[in-house]
Design a protein around this motif. Structure first.
Motif, short mmCIF file in Angstrom:
data_model
loop_
_atom_site.label_atom_id
_atom_site.label_comp_id
_atom_site.label_asym_id
_atom_site.label_seq_id
_atom_site.Cartn_x
_atom_site.Cartn_y
_atom_site.Cartn_z
N ALA A 6 0.85 -1.19 0.00
CA ALA A 6 0.00 0.00 0.00
C ALA A 6 0.88 1.24 0.00
O ALA A 6 1.88 1.29 0.71
CB ALA A 6 -0.92 0.00 1.22
N ALA B 189 -5.36 0.62 4.23
CA ALA B 189 -3.99 0.10 4.14
C ALA B 189 -3.71 -0.84 5.30
O ALA B 189 -3.15 -1.93 5.13
CB ALA B 189 -3.00 1.26 4.13
N THR C 167 3.67 -1.36 3.65
CA THR C 167 3.17 0.00 3.44
C THR C 167 4.34 0.94 3.20
O THR C 167 5.40 0.80 3.83
CB THR C 167 2.37 0.48 4.68
#
Lengths: 269, 298, 262
Positions: C44, C220, C227
């Motif tokens: 993400a 997310a 991430t």
């Protein structure tokens, strides 16, 4: 307020008057002969417009065959590559000027570059003149319509791994097609009624056109010839021809307007 | 992608062709005018005699005819078009406005030669039998309305041109009015203005520069109109104060004489008339565009 | 989790950027970002709007350069091969990297069937016997099959927003790309449609490497494995999602995820 509405009535009145006279003077002269006969010698009764209708069909068909692909290509060029091509500005300007040029001058131009070197008037030169008039009409409206297709559809196509040309033809042009098609029909309707440039190029011919390099009649030109003649019999045919021409052109216009819904698109210039 | 490169080359070629056409257009018009302009010099524009048999070429009468017929057309068409556009945007309900604008657009689609036909057989006789006698009875002391009522002539040309440019002018004026924000109208109404005052203050005053642009564009159209004019104007290159008299325009003389011209100098002189018309209409078009853009910015 | 265990769990890097920079004309929108996106994981990209995350993801399939005046520098390795190397055809790259956009964008002139098959149809595959199973598989993968199987001939734009977005996912999956890029795929959708797409993504990442831009931190946190936080064109930090959200190394990341700006 009454003044304004009167003005509005005055704007619409001529249309109604012209249509009424066309029907009254022309309708009775439209018969089978009109569509099958050619111009008769002065003094003989009868005769028709078959040669003129055929001539118009040939010239408009040829002009569209050349002008529509060329105009579409220019429209695509400006809409899809306009942002990164150095030629785009000048090309857009050239098309705008071409569109604003009086059509008789297109006749003078084609006379100079085709008729004079070939030493004769020809159907082909008439078609070229009509093509020069059609080109900016198709190019400018198709550019406008392609620009209305949202950017994200192009990106969707590109992201699928499609080459740009395929995205443009199969996604963008296909999405804009109803409007583009309407613009093409309106352009064709417009050149089908053009007279002035043909006086200097295809010139007119009392019989069927014999070839691309021969002078050719056309419906608007034949109406002109008949109208300025001193014979009642020819005046009658002029009205009948005008009726056929106007109803063809108006039908093309009305159909595209009413179905395409693109009446806002048409620019008055 | 190779196919992409071929595709853009094809498009570039098409774009190049349209540039080429325009360039060839201007060059050809200029080139073919040169002999006549060389032979006649500045007297080409100032001279008013046009006699191909004597090789005398003066464009004055054509320029005069073009200016007067197009200005007469504007004089008639501008009030009608502005009124129509106001009806469409400010007064009529959407449905009626839709029908009216459809009819006006249909008027624009009628070919020039049909206007000419109608002009010859309906409009000119009408002017000859009723309008012109009326004017010459009441106003014969004005030179404009002197002389015999002929029908065919400057007045017929002006009226037919007015009818022909009305759709263009109406559409342009309508666009100008539509571009004025509703807020302006509401502001005027909030001050207690009547409907008419609102139209005057909020719409017309704000539309001024846009309207000028529209009028100039319409003028450009009227200058170049050919077939209808040549059929009703009488085709005589003369400068007459009377609107009843025959006249001739730049565009109309091209349609009339070009295909029949035999001497090279005559052809060149006609080309020079065309070149003049080309320059004038190009300048007018660009001027109008400039004016409209200025109107949008202010 | 130690770095060693991390490498064991993620044996292959599908997609990797090295010093990637993106420009609009003279303006630099992405400032030298290096990021590894492991195979069959969901990465993400988060950050406030205008931080360059969308521009970054559009560089991964060379879509960024389609904007006039835009260009990218640096390297993007797809299975070890630089897609920005001279002579690489972006069209061929995009066939291996699918993309789903913020606003659902099915082709309006095509039926549902044609939309899903469009990548193949427009590349010249016309045989129904080939296409039928692919269309069915893709629609099933996008969890849309049951809803549209009786109306495949209808136009795609008649579907609801969420269905349209799943149609776009099916369209991207039909050409079997190993990588799927998603640019805020749920930001234009309602919460129920969003939930469906999130479920779908959890299922999809078993077979496809997913990179997703999202403006929604909870999203997310819910579905990503890794991430990366972007700010003003820089990638501030990246790592396993739970680490980023529970124990960010950079103060700016912490400020962002605790909602102090952006």
């Amino acid at each position: 307020m009454i003044l304004l509405v009167t003005g509005c009535a005055l704007a619409v009145l001529p249309l109604l008057a012209i249509l009424m006279h066309l029907l009254r003077e022309g309708a009775s002269s439209i018969d089978l002969n009109f569509f099958t006969q050619v111009q008769k010698p002065v003094g003989e009764l009868g005769g028709g417009m078959a040669h003129a209708i055929l001539g118009t069909a040939a010239q408009v068909g040829l002009a569209a065959g050349l002008g529509v692909p060329l105009g579409l290509a220019c429209g695509i060029y400006l809409a899809e590559y306009g942002g990164r091509e150095r030629l785009a500005g000048p090309v857009r300007f050239a098309l705008e000027l071409l569109a604003s040029t009086p059509s008789i001058l297109v006749g003078v131009f084609v006379y100079g570059v085709i008729v004079v070197p070939m030493k004769k008037f020809s159907l082909f030169s008439g078609a070229l003149a009509l093509m020069v008039i059609l080109l900016p009409l198709v190019a400018r409206t198709s550019e406008e319509l392609l620009r209305l297709i949202p950017q994200h559809l192009r990106e969707a196509g590109l992201a699928l791994g499609l080459p740009r040309w395929k995205v443009i033809l199969s996604v963008v042009l296909r999405s804009a097609w109803p409007g583009v098609w309407a613009a093409i029909l309106l352009g064709i309707a417009r050149i089908a009624g053009e007279t002035a440039p043909l006086v200097l190029t295809s010139f007119g011919n009392p019989t069927f056109p014999r070839g691309l390099d021969q002078p050719s009649a056309s419906l608007p030109l034949q109406i002109y010839t008949y109208a300025i003649s001193p014979f009642d019999e020819w005046h009658r045919l002029a009205w009948a021809g005008a009726l056929v021409l106007v109803f063809t052109v108006l039908a093309l216009n009305a159909i595209t307007r009413l179905t395409g819904g693109s009446n806002e698109r048409r620019r008055a210039d | 992608m190779k196919a992409d490169r071929i595709f853009i080359q094809i498009l570039r070629a098409a774009a190049g062709v349209s540039l080429l056409i325009l360039a060839a257009f201007f060059i050809q018009m200029f080139w073919s005018s040169l002999p006549a302009l060389r032979a006649a010099g500045m007297s080409f524009f100032s001279g008013t005699d046009w006699d191909p048999n004597q090789d005398v070429f003066g464009a004055g009468a054509f320029i005069y005819g073009t200016l007067v017929s197009s200005l007469l057309a504007l004089l008639i068409a501008v009030p009608i078009s502005v009124a129509t556009a106001l009806c469409l945007t400010e007064i009529f309900p959407a449905k009626i406005a839709g029908v009216i604008s459809f009819l006006v657009e249909m008027l624009a689609a009628i070919p020039s030669v049909v206007f000419g036909l109608w002009g010859v057989f309906v409009l000119s006789p009408l002017l000859r039998s009723s309008v012109q006698p009326f004017l010459s009875e009441r106003f014969s002391w004005i030179p404009l309305f002197s002389g015999p009522p002929l029908g065919i002539g400057m007045m017929s040309a002006g009226v037919i041109l007015a009818i022909m440019i009305t759709p263009t002018l109406t559409a342009l004026a309508r666009e100008v009015f539509l571009s004025i924000p509703t807020l302006q109208r509401e502001a005027a109404q909030a001050l207690g203005a009547t409907r008419w005052e609102t139209i005057w203050i909020a719409v017309l005053k704000n539309a001024k520069s846009g309207l000028w642009g529209a009028i100039i564009l319409g003028w450009g159209r009227a200058l170049g109109e050919t077939m209808a004019v040549t059929m009703v104007i009488g085709n005589r290159p003369q400068i007459s104060a009377s609107l009843f008299a025959p006249a001739q325009t730049l565009a109309a003389v091209l349609a009339n004489e070009y295909a029949e011209a035999t001497s090279d100098l005559h052809l060149s002189a006609l080309s020079a008339l065309g070149f003049t018309l080309l320059l004038v209409s190009t300048i007018i078009h660009l001027g109008a565009k400039f004016w409209i853009r200025r109107g949008r910015e202010s | 989790m130690s770095a060693d265990e991390q490498t064991k769990l993620q044996p292959r890097i599908e997609l990797e950027t090295i010093g990637l920079q993106a420009y609009f004309g003279e303006t630099r929108a992405v400032h030298g970002v290096s990021l590894r996106m492991p195979r069959h994981r969901l990465t993400a990209l988060i950050g406030p709007s205008g931080c360059g995350k969308s521009t970054f993801i559009r560089c991964l399939n060379r879509l960024h350069e389609e904007i006039p005046g835009a260009r990218a520098e640096g390297q993007v390795l797809l299975e070890g091969e630089d897609i920005y190397r001279r002579g690489v055809d972006p069209v061929l790259i995009r066939r291996r990297i699918g993309m789903v956009f913020q606003r659902p964008n099915p082709f309006p002139t095509m039926s549902i069937y044609e939309n899903v098959a469009s990548g193949l149809l427009l590349a010249g595959v016309k045989d129904r016997r080939t296409l039928d199973p692919i269309v069915e598989r893709s629609l099933k993968q996008a969890a849309l099959w049951d809803e549209v199987k009786d109306q495949l001939k209808r136009t795609g734009t008649r579907l609801s927003g969420g269905q349209q977005q799943r149609l776009c996912i099916a369209r991207a999956l039909a050409v079997e790309p190993p990588v799927l890029l998603m640019d805020e795929p749920t930001s234009a959708l309602d919460p129920i449609s969003t939930a469906r797409i999130e479920e779908l993504l959890l299922e999809l990442k078993k077979a496809v490497t997913v990179v997703m831009v999202t403006h929604n931190m909870q999203q997310a946190a819910r579905i990503s494995d890794q991430t990366a936080f972007f700010l003003l064109g820089d990638m501030v930090e990246s790592g396993p999602t739970d680490a980023i959200f529970t124990n960010p190394k950079d103060q700016r990341t912490e400020q962002y995820i605790t909602g102090r700006f952006g």
